[in-house]
Design a protein around this motif. Structure first.
Motif, mmCIF file in Angstrom:
data_model
loop_
_atom_site.group_PDB
_atom_site.id
_atom_site.type_symbol
_atom_site.label_atom_id
_atom_site.label_comp_id
_atom_site.label_asym_id
_atom_site.label_seq_id
_atom_site.Cartn_x
_atom_site.Cartn_y
_atom_site.Cartn_z
ATOM 1 N N GLY A 177 0.900 3.656 -2.964
ATOM 2 C CA GLY A 177 0.429 5.186 -2.786
ATOM 3 C C GLY A 177 1.400 6.057 -3.429
ATOM 4 O O GLY A 177 1.116 7.051 -3.965
ATOM 5 N N PHE A 208 -1.030 5.910 -6.740
ATOM 6 C CA PHE A 208 -2.155 7.106 -6.307
ATOM 7 C C PHE A 208 -1.743 8.567 -6.349
ATOM 8 O O PHE A 208 -2.520 9.356 -6.872
ATOM 9 N N ALA A 231 0.803 -1.216 0.022
ATOM 10 C CA ALA A 231 0.105 0.003 0.034
ATOM 11 C C ALA A 231 0.891 1.184 -0.031
ATOM 12 O O ALA A 231 0.526 2.334 -0.694
ATOM 13 N N ILE A 249 -7.294 5.963 -5.914
ATOM 14 C CA ILE A 249 -7.519 4.913 -4.719
ATOM 15 C C ILE A 249 -8.027 3.663 -5.196
ATOM 16 O O ILE A 249 -7.261 2.628 -5.120
ATOM 17 N N ALA A 267 -5.525 0.393 -5.799
ATOM 18 C CA ALA A 267 -6.069 -1.110 -5.194
ATOM 19 C C ALA A 267 -5.700 -2.182 -6.387
ATOM 20 O O ALA A 267 -5.508 -3.296 -6.048
#
Length: 274
Positions: free
Chosen positions: A28, A32, A24, A241, A245
Motif C-alpha cells: 500500500g 498503491f 498489504a 489496488i 495486489a
C-alpha cells in the motif's frame, strides 16, 4: 530434479496466507499510493487516457513520450521507491532470521542500488539481443526474414527474462549485492527448468489478467454511475489496488520459486542445462 508447479503454487499460497497483512501494508505504501497518486494528480494523465480511449496508436505514443519527457524524475523516484518495497517484501517473507518490518525495509533500502544495476544490465542485454536479431533480418530488406527475426527475438527475450527472473529474491533473500553475480546466480538456479518456469509464470499471468480485468470492469462501472470525476478517481484507485495486489502475488511467487530451486541447487539436483 525438475521444478514442480504444484509445490510452487502451494508454497506461494502458504506465504500469502501467513504474510498477507504485512505485505498489504508495504504494498500500500510503496505501490498503491504512488500509482494511484500519479493517476490522480500528475498533469498529462488525462491526455494519455483520452489518447488510449481514442484507439489512435500515434496519439497514445506521443502522449506517453511527452509524459515521460516532462516528468521523468517523478517516474525515477517511484521506480526507486517500488524497488525498495519489492526487496523489503521479499526479505520479509523469506529471511531466515524472521526480520521485523523495520529490518526488512532496511534491507530493501540497502540493496536497491544493486537491484537497479541488475535491472539495467538485464535491460541492456535484452536490447542488444532485440537489436541484433531484428536488425539482421531488417538489413536484408526481405520482410519475411525481418518477421522471422522478430519472432526469434521474442522467444529469446522470453527465455532471458525467465532465466534472470530470480534476481530480486537473490538480492533480498540471499543478500548478494554484486549485480553481475546476481544475474549469474539466477541463470544457474533456473538451469534445466526454464520451460517449466515459463509456463508457470504464463499461467499465473493469464489468470491475473483475467481476474483484474473482471474486477476493474465491475468496480469501474460502479464509479462511472457517480459521474466523470468520480469515474476518473475510481479508475485510479482500482488500478492502484490491482497493481498492489499483483506485486503481493509476484513477491510470493518469486520467493516460492527461489526456495524450491535453491533447495535443488544445495543438494546438487538441478537439471541439465536447457
Amino acid at each position: 530434479m525438475k521444478f514442480d508447479l504444484d509445490t510452487a503454487w502451494k508454497d506461494t499460497t502458504s506465504l500469502l496466507t501467513r504474510n498477507l497483512g504485512l505485505l498489504a501494508v508495504i504494498a500500500g505504501v510503496f505501490f498503491f499510493i504512488p500509482y494511484a497518486g500519479i493517476a490522480i494528480a500528475l498533469p498529462g494523465m488525462g491526455e494519455l487516457e483520452t489518447a488510449q480511449a481514442s484507439g489512435n496508436v500515434d496519439a497514445m505514443m506521443a502522449a506517453v513520450t511527452d509524459l515521460y519527457k516532462t516528468y521523468w524524475w517523478v517516474f525515477l523516484i517511484i521506480a526507486i521507491l517500488q524497488g525498495i518495497g519489492l526487496l523489503s517484501m521479499l526479505a520479509l517473507v523469506r529471511r531466515r532470521a524472521n526480520p521485523t518490518v523495520g529490518e526488512a525495509l532496511s534491507t530493501g533500502l540497502r540493496s536497491v542500488p544493486s537491484y537497479i544495476a541488475a535491472q539495467l544490465l538485464q535491460t541492456a542485454l535484452i536490447a542488444i539481443i532485440a537489436a541484433l536479431l531484428v536488425g539482421i533480418g531488417a538489413v536484408t530488406g526481405v520482410s519475411a526474414l525481418a518477421a522471422l527475426g522478430g519472432i526469434i527475438a521474442f522467444v529469446v527475450i522470453c527465455y532471458v527474462v525467465v532465466k534472470l527472473s530470480l534476481a530480486a529474491p537473490i538480492i533480498a533473500i540471499e543478500g548478494e549485492l554484486n549485480p553481475v553475480k546476481v544475474l549469474r546466480r539466477s541463470w544457474a538456479l533456473t538451469r534445466g527448468n526454464s520451460v517449466r518456469l515459463f509456463f508457470f509464470y504464463l499461467l499465473l499471468l493469464v489468470a491475473f489478467i483475467v481476474l483484474s480485468a473482471v474486477i476493474s470492469l465491475v468496480l469501474g462501472l460502479a464509479f462511472a454511475f457517480a459521474g466523470e470525476q468520480a469515474a476518473l478517481f475510481g479508475d485510479a484507485v482500482v488500478s492502484g489496488i490491482v497493481n498492489a495486489a499483483m506485486i503481493i502475488a509476484m513477491v510470493c511467487v518469486m520467493a516460492a520459486v527461489h526456495t524450491q530451486l535453491s533447495r535443488f541447487a544445495s543438494h546438487g539436483l538441478a537439471g541439465a542445462e536447457d
